[in-house]
Design a protein around this motif. Sequence first.
Motif, short mmCIF file in Angstrom:
data_model
loop_
_atom_site.label_atom_id
_atom_site.label_comp_id
_atom_site.label_asym_id
_atom_site.label_seq_id
_atom_site.Cartn_x
_atom_site.Cartn_y
_atom_site.Cartn_z
N VAL A 87 0.86 -1.19 -0.13
CA VAL A 87 0.09 0.02 0.10
C VAL A 87 0.70 1.31 0.19
N THR A 88 0.06 2.39 -0.24
CA THR A 88 1.08 3.67 -0.56
C THR A 88 0.65 4.76 0.35
N PHE A 89 -0.86 5.14 0.08
CA PHE A 89 -1.40 6.34 0.56
C PHE A 89 -2.47 6.06 1.61
N ILE A 90 -2.37 6.97 2.74
CA ILE A 90 -3.02 6.98 3.80
C ILE A 90 -3.94 8.31 3.82
N SER A 91 -5.18 8.33 4.66
CA SER A 91 -5.88 9.57 4.46
C SER A 91 -5.75 10.48 5.83
N VAL A 92 -5.73 11.65 5.05
CA VAL A 92 -5.23 12.97 6.18
C VAL A 92 -6.29 14.05 5.93
N LEU A 93 -6.35 14.82 6.84
CA LEU A 93 -7.31 16.13 6.98
C LEU A 93 -6.50 16.94 6.18
N ALA A 94 -6.79 17.33 4.90
CA ALA A 94 -6.00 18.40 4.05
C ALA A 94 -5.93 19.52 4.61
N SER A 95 -4.43 20.16 4.54
CA SER A 95 -3.88 21.22 5.07
C SER A 95 -3.15 22.36 4.10
N ASP A 96 -3.72 23.39 4.24
CA ASP A 96 -3.14 24.65 3.74
C ASP A 96 -3.05 25.59 4.54
N ALA A 97 -2.38 26.67 4.26
CA ALA A 97 -2.14 27.99 5.17
C ALA A 97 -1.94 29.40 4.68
N PHE A 98 -2.17 30.37 5.34
CA PHE A 98 -1.80 31.78 4.73
C PHE A 98 -0.35 32.35 5.31
N ASP A 99 0.29 32.91 4.49
CA ASP A 99 1.44 33.86 4.99
C ASP A 99 1.03 34.49 6.26
N ALA A 112 -7.20 22.34 -0.21
CA ALA A 112 -8.05 22.58 1.10
C ALA A 112 -8.10 24.01 1.42
N ASP A 113 -9.16 24.38 2.29
CA ASP A 113 -9.57 25.77 2.70
C ASP A 113 -8.78 25.87 3.86
N PRO A 114 -7.72 26.82 4.09
CA PRO A 114 -6.85 27.00 5.56
C PRO A 114 -7.94 27.12 6.81
N LEU A 115 -9.24 27.48 6.62
CA LEU A 115 -10.06 27.73 7.59
C LEU A 115 -10.69 26.36 8.16
N VAL A 116 -10.56 25.51 7.37
CA VAL A 116 -11.20 24.08 7.73
C VAL A 116 -10.52 23.53 9.20
N ILE A 117 -9.12 23.18 9.22
CA ILE A 117 -8.65 22.87 10.44
C ILE A 117 -8.88 23.93 11.46
N ASN A 118 -8.64 24.88 11.19
CA ASN A 118 -8.92 25.95 12.28
C ASN A 118 -10.36 26.10 12.92
N ILE A 169 -12.27 23.27 13.00
CA ILE A 169 -12.08 21.99 13.80
C ILE A 169 -11.52 22.16 15.09
N ASN A 170 -10.32 22.91 15.02
CA ASN A 170 -9.60 23.04 16.24
C ASN A 170 -8.86 24.51 16.40
N ASP A 171 -9.58 25.19 17.06
CA ASP A 171 -9.02 26.53 17.28
C ASP A 171 -7.45 26.94 17.40
N ALA A 172 -7.05 25.72 18.26
CA ALA A 172 -5.42 26.10 18.37
C ALA A 172 -4.71 25.78 17.17
N LEU A 173 -5.29 25.28 16.18
CA LEU A 173 -4.42 25.04 14.85
C LEU A 173 -4.74 26.33 13.89
N SER A 174 -3.94 27.33 13.93
CA SER A 174 -4.01 28.66 13.25
C SER A 174 -3.99 28.38 11.63
N THR A 175 -4.69 29.24 11.10
CA THR A 175 -4.76 29.40 9.66
C THR A 175 -3.40 29.75 9.19
#
Length: 354
Positions: A190-202, A239-245, A247-253
């Motif tokens: 196997v090769t790929f595993i599922s992740v919560l996609a992440s991008d961010a802002f400068d 991914a939208d950077p706001l999604v992870i934020n 889900i958890n406010d501690a994870l900054s955009t």
Amino acid sequence: MKTQTLTNRAAGQSGFTLLELLVVVTLLAILATGALVAYDGADEKAQSSRAANTIGALDQGVRAYRAVTGAYPNQWDNLADPLTADQPAGVDFNGPDEVYIPSSLQNILGSLDLRTALEGVYGASTVDDDFMEDFFVERFGFDEIQHVMGTGIGTNGKVEPNRVHNEGTNPFDGTNGALETEFGDFGGDVTFISVLASDAFDDDDDTQRLSCTVGGQSLARVWGDTDGNGTPGQATDIADPLVINSINDALSTERCNLVLAVGFGGDAAQSTVDSSAGVVQAPTYTSKNVNPANQYARYIGLFLLAKGNKGNTGDGDGVENLVDSNFLARPRLLGFIDTEGNTIDMNIAEATRD
């Protein structure tokens, strides 16, 4: 006696005139309409309330199991197609264009080439089968993970969606069905595993997007069609950077994050039965958008493995590309989401809306 009115004068009783009856009928119609308005969306609110309660109970149960045993439950469900980049599991399980992984989940999850990413972080000469096994056993207590291969329809034919990941119910036929592997098998079987996609802002310019990677492997792409071009899983589906934020406010955009997103399926629950803190049942999620009769309907555990530094594009490793120093000594369970991507707070808000 004349009987032209709705009265019973012979008995000395007053009756209703036709006008009075019309007034009563009108009032009843108004009350019925008010009741319908009051109960509009009641099913959705009840479902959101149940989902919030389930997420809370599951979160507490898994944390209790971790506290008692020092490990998380084993044999979680990989929601990515394990052999095809940027594609969810069981893509043809229900036939062409009929999704197995719900569409809303496809808009926030993506795939990671796990072994190649860790080779980029720790060096190819370091990352062998034993390293892969030790990394997950020591940090998570995970030993095995379950995959849906190909269409997901193995030697027993089509099975219930929530059992597609179970190799006993859905035996692998060499191409399709369920396959249980160890983490040392990534890069081979196997090769790929599922992740919560992440991008961010400068961090100096919230109009400037970073390009989040780990060990050089993209974290930003999702499976769904977020750019609206009709072709999901493309490089432009980011991914939208706001999604992870959200889900958890501690994870900054303004930070890139590596978050595993794996399903708490029946085998993960069964792996806990010998513990006094066992979570012996894997709950099922259902809504008007998710039908367990043809879609995956388990709850999704989110585990933070690495957190990037704040910075600007071009700042080098640690900002856009996660490296060794970004990894947590122990993964952190952020919590659970339902199969539409909603957190406990989102479900509470929906359940209590006016």
